[in-house]
Design a protein around this motif. Structure first.
Motif, short mmCIF file in Angstrom:
data_model
loop_
_atom_site.label_atom_id
_atom_site.label_comp_id
_atom_site.label_asym_id
_atom_site.label_seq_id
_atom_site.Cartn_x
_atom_site.Cartn_y
_atom_site.Cartn_z
N ARG A 130 0.83 -1.21 0.00
CA ARG A 130 0.00 0.00 0.00
C ARG A 130 0.86 1.26 0.00
NH1 ARG A 130 -3.51 -3.08 3.44
NH2 ARG A 130 -2.50 -2.25 5.32
N LEU A 131 1.91 1.24 0.79
CA LEU A 131 2.79 2.42 0.83
C LEU A 131 3.45 2.67 -0.52
CD1 LEU A 131 4.83 2.54 4.17
CD2 LEU A 131 3.18 4.19 3.33
N LEU A 132 4.00 1.62 -1.12
CA LEU A 132 4.71 1.80 -2.40
C LEU A 132 3.76 2.18 -3.52
CD1 LEU A 132 7.33 -1.09 -2.30
CD2 LEU A 132 7.72 1.35 -1.99
N ALA A 133 2.50 1.76 -3.45
CA ALA A 133 1.53 2.12 -4.48
C ALA A 133 1.28 3.62 -4.50
CB ALA A 133 0.23 1.36 -4.26
N ALA A 134 1.46 4.28 -3.36
CA ALA A 134 1.21 5.73 -3.28
C ALA A 134 2.49 6.47 -2.87
CB ALA A 134 0.10 6.00 -2.28
N TRP A 135 3.64 5.88 -3.17
CA TRP A 135 4.93 6.43 -2.73
C TRP A 135 5.22 7.75 -3.43
CZ3 TRP A 135 7.29 5.32 1.49
CH2 TRP A 135 8.66 5.57 1.68
N PRO A 136 5.55 8.78 -2.70
CA PRO A 136 5.83 10.08 -3.33
C PRO A 136 7.19 10.10 -4.03
CG PRO A 136 6.20 10.20 -0.96
CD PRO A 136 5.61 8.85 -1.22
N SER A 137 7.37 11.04 -4.91
CA SER A 137 8.64 11.14 -5.63
C SER A 137 9.76 11.62 -4.72
CB SER A 137 8.49 12.09 -6.82
OG SER A 137 8.06 13.37 -6.37
N ALA A 138 9.42 12.33 -3.66
CA ALA A 138 10.43 12.82 -2.72
C ALA A 138 9.99 12.50 -1.30
CB ALA A 138 10.66 14.32 -2.90
N PRO A 139 10.08 11.24 -0.89
CA PRO A 139 9.62 10.85 0.45
C PRO A 139 10.47 11.49 1.55
CG PRO A 139 10.82 9.05 -0.57
CD PRO A 139 10.63 10.09 -1.63
N SER A 140 9.85 11.70 2.69
CA SER A 140 10.57 12.25 3.83
C SER A 140 11.41 11.16 4.49
CB SER A 140 9.58 12.81 4.85
OG SER A 140 8.81 11.74 5.42
N ALA A 141 12.34 11.60 5.33
CA ALA A 141 13.16 10.64 6.08
C ALA A 141 12.28 9.77 6.97
CB ALA A 141 14.20 11.38 6.91
N ALA A 142 11.25 10.34 7.53
CA ALA A 142 10.34 9.58 8.39
C ALA A 142 9.63 8.49 7.59
CB ALA A 142 9.32 10.51 9.04
N GLN A 143 9.25 8.82 6.37
CA GLN A 143 8.59 7.81 5.52
C GLN A 143 9.55 6.68 5.19
OE1 GLN A 143 7.23 10.77 2.58
NE2 GLN A 143 5.17 9.90 2.80
N ARG A 144 10.80 6.99 4.95
CA ARG A 144 11.78 5.94 4.65
C ARG A 144 12.04 5.06 5.88
NH1 ARG A 144 13.45 6.01 -0.28
NH2 ARG A 144 13.76 7.92 -1.50
N ARG A 145 12.13 5.67 7.05
CA ARG A 145 12.31 4.87 8.26
C ARG A 145 11.10 3.95 8.46
NH1 ARG A 145 14.84 9.72 10.10
NH2 ARG A 145 12.84 10.50 10.89
N LYS A 146 9.90 4.48 8.22
CA LYS A 146 8.69 3.68 8.36
C LYS A 146 8.71 2.50 7.39
CE LYS A 146 4.39 2.75 9.57
NZ LYS A 146 4.06 2.23 10.93
N LEU A 147 9.05 2.77 6.14
CA LEU A 147 9.09 1.70 5.14
C LEU A 147 10.15 0.67 5.48
CD1 LEU A 147 7.99 0.49 2.57
CD2 LEU A 147 9.46 2.03 1.24
N ALA A 148 11.30 1.12 5.99
CA ALA A 148 12.36 0.18 6.40
C ALA A 148 11.85 -0.75 7.50
CB ALA A 148 13.58 0.95 6.87
N SER A 149 11.11 -0.20 8.45
CA SER A 149 10.59 -1.04 9.54
C SER A 149 9.59 -2.06 9.01
CB SER A 149 9.93 -0.16 10.61
OG SER A 149 8.67 0.36 10.19
N LEU A 150 8.78 -1.65 8.03
CA LEU A 150 7.80 -2.57 7.45
C LEU A 150 8.48 -3.66 6.64
CD1 LEU A 150 5.05 -0.04 6.31
CD2 LEU A 150 4.96 -1.60 8.26
N PHE A 151 9.51 -3.32 5.90
CA PHE A 151 10.26 -4.33 5.15
C PHE A 151 10.88 -5.36 6.12
CE2 PHE A 151 10.85 -1.61 1.18
CZ PHE A 151 10.18 -2.49 0.35
#
Length: 361
Positions: A130-151
């Motif tokens: 779901r996150l990657l389907a709506a992933w922004p072109s310039a994600p914030s650092a917080a979004q990357r940390r969140k995605l890393a935790s989900l991976f």
């Protein structure tokens, strides 16, 4: 959608029967001979690699630099790795009688990430999608940390490492789903002596990718009633002149890894035109013909072929999501010839030679 697909399948079957009435079915049917005529085909570059964990301890990962530059110059749009996906490991955990050893050997323990995020593998995988389907072109650092935790919770540690590497050094800290334990795991993975991390994850981050694609498959793993006899039969099959020549070549290559040029030479040898035939004669071809009454060699080759077919199907599935892309597959060198042969049967896949990319200076 299901009705539409069913209608297409019925039409295909009917069309097939009509064609069969008009002309005999050819025993030489090769779907790979019918390649895409309009638009750009999916391009696949299969890089056979030594497993970096098995190289001498003196090997310096910095000497991968020339190889990395060459791979980056090809500009892959996706990278597939020889690793099991989180969902496959979750499946295997449900069948411990057959897969307990496989899980122990090839699957990550997702418990630390599950504790930090509150998510099991299926739930984390769904959130990643779901996150990657709506992933922004310039994600914030917080979004990357969140995605890393989900991976991490989804059992996809290499992809988590990609997100970690895409953060600036000052943003690599706990928060947004990452606790101190997960941060420690990610920091160790950054330099883990494994091609999934030192090559694939690093290259994916460098090329602006958000993830890598695990494509390995171990569902064909099996228990042997007489492991001692099985092992002895396979080892005897491997005792041949081709295996001896292959070992001499590997020993010579591994003795010259002190420079980026030496590392590139090793990759040229592993991906040379005759390498797949050498693997066949030394290993699987020899095992196929071993004479044990239990047909141990044929069982071994059957599991190997099944694994490679399923790996190829995973690669093909990953390509289907982005037609016309470039897929770099990083896999143990013994798999290269099999994967290229199987993928070349696909109508929308064009195998790219590694020769030009790995050429000498």
């Amino acid at each position: 959608m299901q009705r539409l697909i069913a209608g297409i399948l019925v039409a295909a079957v009917v069309h097939g029967y009509v064609g069969a009435a008009e002309a005999p079915v050819s025993s030489q049917f090769k779907p790979g001979a019918w390649k895409l005529q309009r638009g750009s085909s999916n391009e696949v570059l299969v890089l056979g690699t030594a497993h970096l964990s098995q190289l001498p301890k003196t090997f310096d990962p910095a000497n991968l630099s020339l190889l990395m530059d060459r791979l980056a110059s090809w500009q892959p749009k996706a990278i597939a790795i020889e690793a099991l996906s989180g969902p496959q490991c979750a499946f295997m955990r449900a069948y411990p009688e057959r897969y307990a050893d496989t899980v122990k050997t090839y699957c990550w323990d997702t418990a630390p990430a599950a504790s930090a995020t509150g998510l099991d593998v299926p739930a984390a995988t769904a959130q990643v999608d779901r996150l990657l389907a709506a992933w922004p072109s310039a994600p914030s650092a917080a979004q990357r940390r969140k995605l890393a935790s989900l991976f991490l919770a989804a059992g996809e540690r290499a992809s988590a490492t990609v997100q970690w590497l895409r953060l600036s050094a000052e943003e690599r800290h706990a928060g947004d789903g990452l606790n101190d334990q997960l941060v420690e795991i990610l920091e160790k993975l950054r330099s883990k002596r494994n091609e999934d991390y030192l090559i694939a994850a690093q290259l994916a981050a460098r090329c602006g990718h958000e993830r890598v694609y695990p494509m390995d498959d171990h569902t064909s793993d099996f228990d042997v009633a007489d492991e001692k006899a099985y092992g002895a039969a396979i080892m005897k099959a491997w005792d041949n002149s081709y295996s001896a020549a292959r070992k001499r070549q590997d020993d010579a290559l591994r003795a010259d890894l002190a420079t980026p040029a030496g590392v590139l030479a090793m990759y040229r040898a592993h991906n040379a035109a005759g390498a797949a035939e050498q693997v066949l004669h030394a290993d699987f071809g020899a095992a196929l013909e071993e004479p044990s009454p239990q047909h141990f060699g044929r069982t071994y080759v059957g599991a190997w072929e099944t694994r490679n077919l399923r790996m190829a199907s995973n690669i093909r599935e990953a390509m289907s999501a982005r037609p016309g892309g470039r897929m770099l597959v990083i896999v143990g060198a013994s798999h290269k010839g099999y994967l290229e042969a199987y993928l070349d049967q696909m109508q929308d896949a064009r195998i790219i030679s590694t020769d030009a990319i790995l050429r000498a200076e």
